[in-house]
Design an enzyme around this catalytic site. Structure first.
Site, PDB file in Angstrom:
ATOM      1  CG  ASN A  60      22.055 -26.878  -8.754  1.00  0.00           C
ATOM      2  OD1 ASN A  60      21.957 -27.683  -9.669  1.00  0.00           O
ATOM      3  ND2 ASN A  60      21.005 -26.468  -8.045  1.00  0.00           N
ATOM      4  CD1 TRP A  61      26.937 -25.935 -13.732  1.00  0.00           C
ATOM      5  CD2 TRP A  61      27.249 -27.566 -15.248  1.00  0.00           C
ATOM      6  NE1 TRP A  61      28.229 -25.814 -14.212  1.00  0.00           N
ATOM      7  CE2 TRP A  61      28.446 -26.806 -15.149  1.00  0.00           C
ATOM      8  CE3 TRP A  61      27.214 -28.632 -16.131  1.00  0.00           C
ATOM      9  CZ2 TRP A  61      29.580 -27.092 -15.917  1.00  0.00           C
ATOM     10  CZ3 TRP A  61      28.349 -28.920 -16.887  1.00  0.00           C
ATOM     11  CH2 TRP A  61      29.521 -28.154 -16.785  1.00  0.00           C
ATOM     12  CE  LYS A  62      19.567 -23.694  -9.759  1.00  0.00           C
ATOM     13  NZ  LYS A  62      18.710 -22.639  -9.263  1.00  0.00           N
ATOM     14  CG  HIS A  81      17.340 -27.233  -5.518  1.00  0.00           C
ATOM     15  ND1 HIS A  81      16.444 -26.356  -6.096  1.00  0.00           N
ATOM     16  CD2 HIS A  81      18.521 -26.581  -5.454  1.00  0.00           C
ATOM     17  CE1 HIS A  81      17.072 -25.233  -6.398  1.00  0.00           C
ATOM     18  NE2 HIS A  81      18.340 -25.338  -6.015  1.00  0.00           N
ATOM     19  CD  GLU A  92      15.530 -24.296  -9.102  1.00  0.00           C
ATOM     20  OE1 GLU A  92      16.182 -25.164  -9.702  1.00  0.00           O
ATOM     21  OE2 GLU A  92      15.952 -23.135  -8.922  1.00  0.00           O
ATOM     22  CD  GLU A 103      20.352 -23.732  -2.495  1.00  0.00           C
ATOM     23  OE1 GLU A 103      21.295 -23.274  -3.141  1.00  0.00           O
ATOM     24  OE2 GLU A 103      19.480 -24.456  -2.994  1.00  0.00           O
ATOM     25  N   GLY A 146      18.255 -17.648  -7.837  1.00  0.00           N
ATOM     26  CA  GLY A 146      18.086 -17.226  -9.221  1.00  0.00           C
ATOM     27  C   GLY A 146      17.480 -15.846  -9.388  1.00  0.00           C
ATOM     28  CB  SER A 201      21.752 -14.575  -5.829  1.00  0.00           C
ATOM     29  OG  SER A 201      20.526 -14.826  -6.502  1.00  0.00           O
ATOM     30  N   GLY A 214      24.223 -21.712  -8.204  1.00  0.00           N
ATOM     31  CA  GLY A 214      23.520 -22.019  -9.444  1.00  0.00           C
ATOM     32  C   GLY A 214      24.071 -21.217 -10.601  1.00  0.00           C
ATOM     33  N   GLY A 215      23.444 -20.072 -10.870  1.00  0.00           N
ATOM     34  CA  GLY A 215      23.788 -19.251 -12.040  1.00  0.00           C
ATOM     35  C   GLY A 215      25.281 -19.009 -12.214  1.00  0.00           C
TER      36      GLY A 215
HETATM   37  P1  PGA Z   1      21.487 -19.440  -7.724  1.00  0.00           P
HETATM   38  O1  PGA Z   1      20.980 -20.935  -7.431  1.00  0.00           O
HETATM   39  O2  PGA Z   1      22.925 -19.372  -7.302  1.00  0.00           O
HETATM   40  O3  PGA Z   1      21.311 -19.267  -9.216  1.00  0.00           O
HETATM   41  O4  PGA Z   1      20.629 -18.524  -6.937  1.00  0.00           O
HETATM   42  C1  PGA Z   1      21.347 -21.605  -6.256  1.00  0.00           C
HETATM   43  C2  PGA Z   1      20.682 -22.940  -6.212  1.00  0.00           C
HETATM   44  O5  PGA Z   1      19.568 -23.080  -6.709  1.00  0.00           O
HETATM   45  O6  PGA Z   1      21.260 -23.911  -5.690  1.00  0.00           O
END
Ligand code: PGA
Length: 283
Positions: free
Chosen positions: A24-26, A127, A129, A199, A205, A244, A265-266
């Site tokens: 997930n590149w956001k 998600h 966010e 999640e 993050g 994470s 994500g990251g």
């Molecule tokens: P993260 O993000 O791996 O950076 O914790 C995961 C996500 O938001 O899907």
């Protein structure tokens, strides 16, 4: 019946779900940067497919040799350009959101059918966010899920509790409530291809990760809920963990019986880290 179901049902050891590793590149990387990143990632992925993995159940011919599905959820602006590079490859694409509406006068929105037409396979829906910064509630997420199914996209439905909810002992109730509301009215036939991402919000993050045991417990609870809402598909639906996930914890998380992959994500921004997690999923 989907390919994946066939694999699940035909395993002599009960359900064997094909893992999904989805980045997930956001809101990271420019479309131009994504081009070279993708070319290099595809070359490395090809080496990995040649180097090992079983033939397994392949969603498409590009997956031959790789024992898991690999996807990247990217900004809308990246989809078309990346789809030209990834067509026929082992890398599938997804959006990070879709509109709750089918089409119409909704300035700034992007319809699920548009995402599909750009060459995407998946759509991340709900998600945390989006829930936190765009006030998305379960009813809206339900609409987005329905739109995704209608467009032929595979929704990756995100659920997860906050730190306060976990500390109060409410984590499972929250997660199961989110799942219940998101799936309201979704037909069993449509839901066959659903992916659920557990999640925990406090792990996204932050560098903090749920313990493998806690993540497994919640994913097992999610599967029990799926069994009550979508009994025909509960064993075949993939439940992935996000929060994470990185090369150093992926092996242990992915070894859990109800964790069928990751939403990353990251660590998905760095080619080598993502490849390492793909490797962990194909062990
Ligand atoms: P993260 O993000 O791996 O950076 O914790 C995961 C996500 O938001 O899907």
């Amino acid at each position: 019946m989907t390919d994946r179901q066939t694999a699940s049902d035909s395993s002599p050891n009960g359900p064997s779900r094909r893992p999904l590793i989805a980045g997930n590149w956001k809101m990271h990387k420019l479309p131009s940067e994504a081009q070279s990143w993708t070319r290099e990632f595809l070359a490395a992925l090809e080496t990995l497919s040649g180097a090992g993995g079983d033939s397994g159940d392949n969603r498409d011919s590009g997956n031959r040799g790789l024992a898991c599905d690999v996807a990247l959820a990217v900004p809308f602006t990246h989809l078309l350009g990346m789809a030209r590079l990834t067509f026929g490859s082992a890398l599938a694409l997804g959006s990070q959101d879709v509109s709750a509406h089918e089409q119409g006068a909704y300035t700034g929105e992007v319809a699920a059918a548009m995402v599909k037409d750009c060459g995407a396979t998946y759509a991340v829906v709900g998600h945390s966010e989006r829930r936190a910064y765009h006030a998305e509630d379960d009813a809206l997420i339900n609409q987005k899920l329905v739109r995704s199914f209608e467009a032929g996209l595979v929704p990756i439905l995100c659920v997860g509790e906050t730190r306060e909810q976990r500390d109060a002992g409410d984590a499972e109730e929250v997660v199961i409530g989110q799942l219940h509301e998101a799936l309201a009215g979704v037909s069993s036939q449509a839901a066959a291809d659903l992916v659920v991402a557990y999640e925990p919000v406090w792990a996204i993050g932050t560098g903090l990760t749920a313990t493998a045991a806690d993540a497994q417990d919640m994913c097992a609870a999610v599967r029990r809920q799926l069994a009550s809402q979508l009994p025909e598909h509960a064993d075949a639906i993939r439940i992935v963990y996000g929060g994470s996930m990185k090369p150093s914890n992926a092996v242990e998380l992915l070894a859990q019986p109800d964790i069928d992959g990751g939403l990353i994500g990251g660590a998905s921004l760095a080619r080598d880290d993502l490849l390492e997690i793909v490797r962990a999923a194909t062990r």
